[in-house]
Design a protein around this motif. Structure first.
Motif, mmCIF file in Angstrom:
data_model
loop_
_atom_site.group_PDB
_atom_site.id
_atom_site.type_symbol
_atom_site.label_atom_id
_atom_site.label_comp_id
_atom_site.label_asym_id
_atom_site.label_seq_id
_atom_site.Cartn_x
_atom_site.Cartn_y
_atom_site.Cartn_z
ATOM 1 N N ASP A 250 -1.559 -0.403 -3.626
ATOM 2 C CA ASP A 250 -3.012 -0.080 -3.108
ATOM 3 C C ASP A 250 -2.842 1.393 -2.541
ATOM 4 N N ALA A 251 -3.389 2.290 -3.470
ATOM 5 C CA ALA A 251 -3.217 3.596 -3.290
ATOM 6 C C ALA A 251 -4.627 4.256 -2.918
ATOM 7 N N VAL A 252 -5.711 3.514 -2.381
ATOM 8 C CA VAL A 252 -7.064 3.983 -2.269
ATOM 9 C C VAL A 252 -7.037 5.232 -1.407
ATOM 10 N N GLN A 253 -6.274 4.987 -0.102
ATOM 11 C CA GLN A 253 -6.376 6.005 0.986
ATOM 12 C C GLN A 253 -5.290 7.033 0.531
ATOM 13 N N ALA A 254 -4.353 7.265 -0.484
ATOM 14 C CA ALA A 254 -3.814 8.482 -0.948
ATOM 15 C C ALA A 254 -4.158 9.039 -2.029
ATOM 16 N N PHE A 255 -4.976 8.311 -3.017
ATOM 17 C CA PHE A 255 -5.301 8.873 -4.171
ATOM 18 C C PHE A 255 -6.374 10.343 -3.606
ATOM 19 N N GLY A 256 -6.253 11.584 -4.097
ATOM 20 C CA GLY A 256 -6.945 12.774 -3.991
ATOM 21 C C GLY A 256 -6.105 13.465 -2.904
ATOM 22 N N MET B 138 0.776 -1.202 -0.044
ATOM 23 C CA MET B 138 -0.006 0.174 0.152
ATOM 24 C C MET B 138 0.911 1.339 -0.012
ATOM 25 N N TYR B 139 0.244 2.328 -0.597
ATOM 26 C CA TYR B 139 0.972 3.592 -0.646
ATOM 27 C C TYR B 139 1.040 4.318 0.626
ATOM 28 N N GLY B 140 0.137 4.317 1.165
ATOM 29 C CA GLY B 140 -0.515 4.969 2.664
ATOM 30 C C GLY B 140 -1.361 4.164 3.574
ATOM 31 N N ASN B 141 -1.003 3.874 4.585
ATOM 32 C CA ASN B 141 -1.931 3.146 5.495
ATOM 33 C C ASN B 141 -3.156 3.655 5.948
ATOM 34 N N ASN B 142 -4.373 3.094 5.967
ATOM 35 C CA ASN B 142 -5.611 3.575 6.245
ATOM 36 C C ASN B 142 -5.874 3.768 7.629
ATOM 37 N N GLU B 143 -5.141 3.169 8.560
ATOM 38 C CA GLU B 143 -5.471 3.212 9.794
ATOM 39 C C GLU B 143 -4.259 4.271 10.639
ATOM 40 N N VAL B 144 -3.181 4.276 10.244
ATOM 41 C CA VAL B 144 -2.101 5.204 10.996
ATOM 42 C C VAL B 144 -1.564 6.049 9.978
ATOM 43 N N GLY B 145 -2.029 6.156 8.711
ATOM 44 C CA GLY B 145 -1.376 7.120 7.677
ATOM 45 C C GLY B 145 -0.137 7.106 7.230
ATOM 46 N N THR B 146 0.724 5.969 7.531
ATOM 47 C CA THR B 146 2.357 5.776 7.462
ATOM 48 C C THR B 146 2.504 5.466 5.649
#
Length: 380
Positions: free
Chosen positions: A176-182, A147-155
């Motif tokens: 997985d860039a779901v949390q980072a896109f945008g 993942m690009y950025g973690n959905n729970e802690v943001g790292t």
């Protein structure tokens, strides 16, 4: 009492302009994009235009975008599609211990089918070791999914550095860039990724749509069967209104990325300042330097997550934890377990606050004040 929504990492409210655009399309464009008559061609035109917007946002070509039902399908299509396409070259996959379940469970399924998966550890900030990654990489590695950025802690992870290493390796690189896109500027060529997953509802678009970027020439076996949509890569009639809404949300997000990053960073600081002002005992979970600014995960000393969330809800502050609460018991966050160990207190006292559309500095400060009141009342 004014309610304050601080769970944008779970899902985000739709932008008014997105709703307006979708309503217009739903009332005016009803054709099937695969039909060759005028009504169908109108639908195809708006779908193609939407796809172009999505592609440009990540530096891709239009035909490299596969529309999906969301991030989970995009992750599954990337992982299973790659594993099945490249299994003659090897059966080794590398991922991390903190991936979204859409990746974790897909990898676990492949293990049952005879693939070997290496799950990289992370440090206490949620970041992998590049040395461990290099040591894990083998000649028979066919897929790296991280993942690009973690959905729970943001790292965030060193995606660019890993992409550089994999340039001369047979392995396909998926993020997985779901949390980072945008939230972050993403360019698939600068990152050197082959596959990239995103979802619309994380950036004020509609639920039920996302896409998988597939670099030209990267092999991928389809995981759904039926019609010839998406250039025979994903069967099923395309969701035209949602694609248009998704594109509108992306257009807005791309224009606001820098200002949003600055705003969310300010929100983080204001929230933390309020906790310090009230002498609350807490620690921020995650990596200070490498993080998604809209995610703020905090461990509160002496608190229990279940009662904390209930009291926040009653106080009109909507946040979440990394735990799945079922039938009165808590299954600890696999992300926090990977970071701190199975017996760590962070598993029982951590709350994720995440920022987005509709917030202001005053609302964030008010949410922090209400949080402080609860901690003072409930902390052991």
């Amino acid at each position: 009492m004014e309610t304050i929504y601080l769970d944008h990492a779970a899902t985000s409210p739709m932008h008014p302009e997105v709703i307006s655009e979708m309503a217009k399309i739903m009332s005016e464009i009803y054709g099937n994009p695969s039909s060759i008559h005028t009504v169908g061609r109108k639908a195809r035109k708006v779908l193609d235009d939407a796809r172009s917007v999505l592609a440009r946002a990540i530096g891709a070509k239009d035909n490299e975008i596969i529309l999906t039902s969301g991030g989970t399908e995009a992750d599954n299509a990337a992982i299973f599609g790659t594993a099945y396409a490249l299994k003659a070259k090897g059966k080794h996959i590398i991922t991390t211990k903190i991936e979204h379940h859409a990746v974790m469970h897909a990898c676990e399924k492949l293990e049952k089918e005879g693939f070997e998966v290496t799950y990289l550890s992370v440090d206490h900030t949620g970041r992998i070791s590049m040395d461990e990654f290099k040591n894990a990489l083998r000649d028979d590695t066919i897929l790296v999914t991280m993942m690009y950025g973690n959905n729970e802690v943001g790292t965030t992870q060193p995606i660019h550095e890993i992409g550089e290493i994999l340039k001369d390796h047979q392995a396909t690189f998926h993020t997985d860039a779901v949390q980072a896109f945008g939230i972050e500027k993403l360019d698939v060529n600068a990152l050197n990724v082959d596959l990239l997953s995103v979802s619309s509802h994380k950036l004020n678009g509609p639920k039920g749509i996302g896409f998988l970027y597939q670099r030209t020439g990267i092999p991928l076996i389809p995981t759904s069967f039926g019609g010839s949509q998406e250039k025979k890569r994903r069967a099923g009639t395309e969701n035209v209104p949602s694609a248009v809404g998704f594109a509108k949300a992306v257009e807005i997000a791309q224009q606001e990325i820098e200002s949003k990053q600055a705003k969310f960073k300010q929100y983080r600081q204001l929230f933390i300042e309020e906790l310090n002002k009230e002498n609350i005992s807490f620690e921020v979970n995650g990596n200070v330097e490498n993080t998604l600014q809209h995610v703020l995960n905090i461990s509160f000393k002496g608190m229990e997550v279940e009662s904390f969330l209930v009291n926040l809800d009653m106080a009109g502050v909507y946040a979440s934890s990394g735990s799945a609460c079922t039938a009165g018991s808590i299954d600890p966050s696999h992300v926090l377990v990977a970071m701190f160990g199975r017996d760590a207190e962070e598993l029982r006292n951590s709350i994720r606050f995440s920022f987005g559309l509709g917030l202001s500095e005053d609302l964030v400060i008010e949410a922090a004040k209400r949080t402080c009141e609860i901690v003072k009342r409930l902390a052991n």
